[in-house]
Design a protein around this motif. Structure first.
Motif, PDB file in Angstrom:
ATOM      1  N   ARG A 160      34.610   4.696 -29.614  1.00  0.00           N
ATOM      2  CA  ARG A 160      35.579   3.643 -29.330  1.00  0.00           C
ATOM      3  C   ARG A 160      36.083   2.992 -30.626  1.00  0.00           C
ATOM      4  O   ARG A 160      36.127   1.751 -30.746  1.00  0.00           O
ATOM      5  N   GLN A 161      36.478   3.825 -31.566  1.00  0.00           N
ATOM      6  CA  GLN A 161      37.064   3.331 -32.803  1.00  0.00           C
ATOM      7  C   GLN A 161      38.584   3.299 -32.664  1.00  0.00           C
ATOM      8  O   GLN A 161      39.167   4.080 -31.914  1.00  0.00           O
ATOM      9  N   ASN A 162      39.217   2.403 -33.395  1.00  0.00           N
ATOM     10  CA  ASN A 162      40.673   2.279 -33.361  1.00  0.00           C
ATOM     11  C   ASN A 162      41.295   3.268 -34.349  1.00  0.00           C
ATOM     12  O   ASN A 162      40.882   3.343 -35.508  1.00  0.00           O
ATOM     13  N   ILE A 163      42.307   4.002 -33.875  1.00  0.00           N
ATOM     14  CA  ILE A 163      42.908   5.077 -34.655  1.00  0.00           C
ATOM     15  C   ILE A 163      44.379   4.768 -34.897  1.00  0.00           C
ATOM     16  O   ILE A 163      45.130   4.510 -33.952  1.00  0.00           O
ATOM     17  N   LEU A 164      44.799   4.806 -36.163  1.00  0.00           N
ATOM     18  CA  LEU A 164      46.199   4.643 -36.524  1.00  0.00           C
ATOM     19  C   LEU A 164      46.745   5.995 -36.976  1.00  0.00           C
ATOM     20  O   LEU A 164      46.224   6.603 -37.914  1.00  0.00           O
ATOM     21  N   THR A 255      39.502  -8.263 -30.728  1.00  0.00           N
ATOM     22  CA  THR A 255      38.904  -9.287 -29.850  1.00  0.00           C
ATOM     23  C   THR A 255      38.356  -8.648 -28.571  1.00  0.00           C
ATOM     24  O   THR A 255      38.693  -9.056 -27.464  1.00  0.00           O
ATOM     25  N   GLY A 256      37.541  -7.625 -28.765  1.00  0.00           N
ATOM     26  CA  GLY A 256      36.843  -7.040 -27.628  1.00  0.00           C
ATOM     27  C   GLY A 256      37.565  -5.917 -26.918  1.00  0.00           C
ATOM     28  O   GLY A 256      37.217  -5.601 -25.776  1.00  0.00           O
ATOM     29  N   HIS A 257      38.566  -5.306 -27.563  1.00  0.00           N
ATOM     30  CA  HIS A 257      39.279  -4.194 -26.940  1.00  0.00           C
ATOM     31  C   HIS A 257      39.373  -3.018 -27.909  1.00  0.00           C
ATOM     32  O   HIS A 257      40.466  -2.594 -28.294  1.00  0.00           O
ATOM     33  N   PRO A 258      38.243  -2.467 -28.324  1.00  0.00           N
ATOM     34  CA  PRO A 258      38.259  -1.358 -29.273  1.00  0.00           C
ATOM     35  C   PRO A 258      38.595  -0.029 -28.591  1.00  0.00           C
ATOM     36  O   PRO A 258      38.626   0.058 -27.363  1.00  0.00           O
ATOM     37  N   GLY A 259      38.837   0.967 -29.428  1.00  0.00           N
ATOM     38  CA  GLY A 259      39.081   2.308 -28.890  1.00  0.00           C
ATOM     39  C   GLY A 259      40.533   2.621 -28.660  1.00  0.00           C
ATOM     40  O   GLY A 259      40.862   3.523 -27.899  1.00  0.00           O
ATOM     41  N   GLY A 260      41.437   1.885 -29.322  1.00  0.00           N
ATOM     42  CA  GLY A 260      42.866   2.100 -29.108  1.00  0.00           C
ATOM     43  C   GLY A 260      43.475   3.065 -30.106  1.00  0.00           C
ATOM     44  O   GLY A 260      42.844   3.516 -31.054  1.00  0.00           O
ATOM     45  N   CYS A 261      44.747   3.370 -29.856  1.00  0.00           N
ATOM     46  CA  CYS A 261      45.535   4.218 -30.755  1.00  0.00           C
ATOM     47  C   CYS A 261      46.913   3.595 -30.922  1.00  0.00           C
ATOM     48  O   CYS A 261      47.411   2.923 -30.014  1.00  0.00           O
ATOM     49  N   ALA A 262      47.524   3.845 -32.073  1.00  0.00           N
ATOM     50  CA  ALA A 262      48.905   3.434 -32.310  1.00  0.00           C
ATOM     51  C   ALA A 262      49.490   4.340 -33.369  1.00  0.00           C
ATOM     52  O   ALA A 262      48.758   4.962 -34.149  1.00  0.00           O
ATOM     53  N   THR A 263      50.824   4.435 -33.397  1.00  0.00           N
ATOM     54  CA  THR A 263      51.492   5.215 -34.438  1.00  0.00           C
ATOM     55  C   THR A 263      52.366   4.292 -35.280  1.00  0.00           C
ATOM     56  O   THR A 263      52.793   3.227 -34.828  1.00  0.00           O
ATOM     57  N   ILE A 264      52.630   4.729 -36.512  1.00  0.00           N
ATOM     58  CA  ILE A 264      53.448   3.950 -37.429  1.00  0.00           C
ATOM     59  C   ILE A 264      54.128   4.892 -38.411  1.00  0.00           C
ATOM     60  O   ILE A 264      53.602   5.966 -38.726  1.00  0.00           O
TER      61      ILE A 264
END
Length: 334
Positions: A160-164, A255-264
């Motif tokens: 549940r790591q955040n990925i950019l 703030t308690g919502h890990p594990g996301g993805c986004a592009t840039i």
């Protein structure tokens, strides 16, 4: 005998007329697009359709790149086409409103049209939605992603790591995000609620517990992110970070919502983090906070368009912000 039309009869007749109008508009749009573009829209290998000012229509094919389609479109035909699409989107295009953005009525492909005075003649681009969701295994088999990179991304999803995801226009950021969404669905099953936010619907997630939000002229990405916090998300996915919504996204992830993805959009993994700073600075009364960026983003992925096709060339762990620089631990590309 006097026949009186009931409310239901009038409503049915109105709906029939509206349906007939929609069908006539679709027929008109089909004629103006022409058989070559319609074939390209139906061809899963075509990812983008582009009209240049000289009237040449280019096709971007997966694994091949840009090719001259052999089709030509006059300025008059292009102007009529853009006018028809604008009407179907309940808007207008012309000298006072020279930009047309929306979803193509046929299949939801992302459409961008431009007319004078912004361009010399009418032009457009059509970015198709991915017809096939590629898995990380397929990326490895096609030589786009190394096995070491694939394993790192799988672990990031499981932990549940955040990925950019970073890259230029047309580098394949959305397609790679779809592959990560497939991995998230496999890892989480129905246990996690995934909220996906986009300007245009391009991402595809095979999970069952999914909510998809779409920005509009009156609701921007920052507003969507605020709403998301009230929709009980477990993972928050943003199709593309374009503006000061970057700050709202980082706050949500942190703030308690890990594990996301986004592009840039940026030209390297490190450049993606710097670009986040630039976007945050666009927020009213906000100052970039590199420590927040480093704390919120765990993995940075850079995908590039190379002469050999799309390639993931950098995967790095963001371990902090030290001595005025982001600390990135680059994974060996083996």
């Amino acid at each position: 005998m006097v026949l009186t039309a009931t409310h239901d009869t009038i409503q049915v007749r109105t709906e029939d007329l509206a349906q007939q109008k929609r069908e006539l508009m679709r027929e008109k749009l089909s004629r103006e697009l022409g058989s070559k573009i319609l074939q390209a829209l139906a061809d899963d290998s075509v990812t983008e359709i582009l009209l240049n000012p000289d009237g040449v229509i280019w096709l971007d094919r997966a694994g091949v790149g840009l090719q001259d389609s052999g089709e030509r479109m006059s300025a008059v035909r292009a102007e009529n086409l853009l006018g028809t699409i604008a009407a179907m989107l309940d808007t207008t295009i012309g000298p006072e409103r020279p930009l047309l953005q929306g979803e193509l009525p046929f299949d939801g492909s992302r459409f961008q049209g431009v007319v004078p005075p912004v361009s010399s003649v009418p032009i457009f681009s059509i970015r198709k939605r991915a017809a096939i969701v590629f898995t990380l295994d397929r990326y490895v088999a096609d030589g786009i992603l190394s096995r070491a990179y694939a394993e790192e991304l799988r672990q990031a999803v499981a932990q549940r790591q955040n990925i950019l995801i970073v890259g230029s226009t047309g580098s394949g950021k959305t397609t790679l995000t779809n592959a990560l969404l497939a991995e998230i669905a496999r890892a989480d099953g129905d246990a996690a609620r995934i909220v996906i936010l986009e300007d245009t619907f391009e991402l595809q997630c095979p999970a069952r517990n999914v909510v998809m939000l779409h920005t509009s002229d009156s609701v921007d990405m920052t507003a969507c992110l605020r709403v998301t916090m009230r929709l009980r998300p477990d993972r928050i996915i943003v199709g593309e970070v374009r503006d000061h919504a970057a700050l709202a996204l980082l706050k949500a992830w942190n703030t308690g919502h890990p594990g996301g993805c986004a592009t840039i959009h940026a030209n390297s993994a490190y450049g993606g983090l710097v670009r986040m700073e630039q976007l945050i600075s666009e927020a009213p009364h906000a100052r970039p906070n590199p420590a927040l960026i480093a704390d919120s983003i765990d993995i940075v992925v850079f995908i590039a368009r190379t002469p050999a096709g799309r390639r993931v060339t950098e995967v790095a762990r963001c371990t902090g912000f030290k001595d005025g620089r982001y600390a990135l631990d680059y994974i060996p590309n083996i």
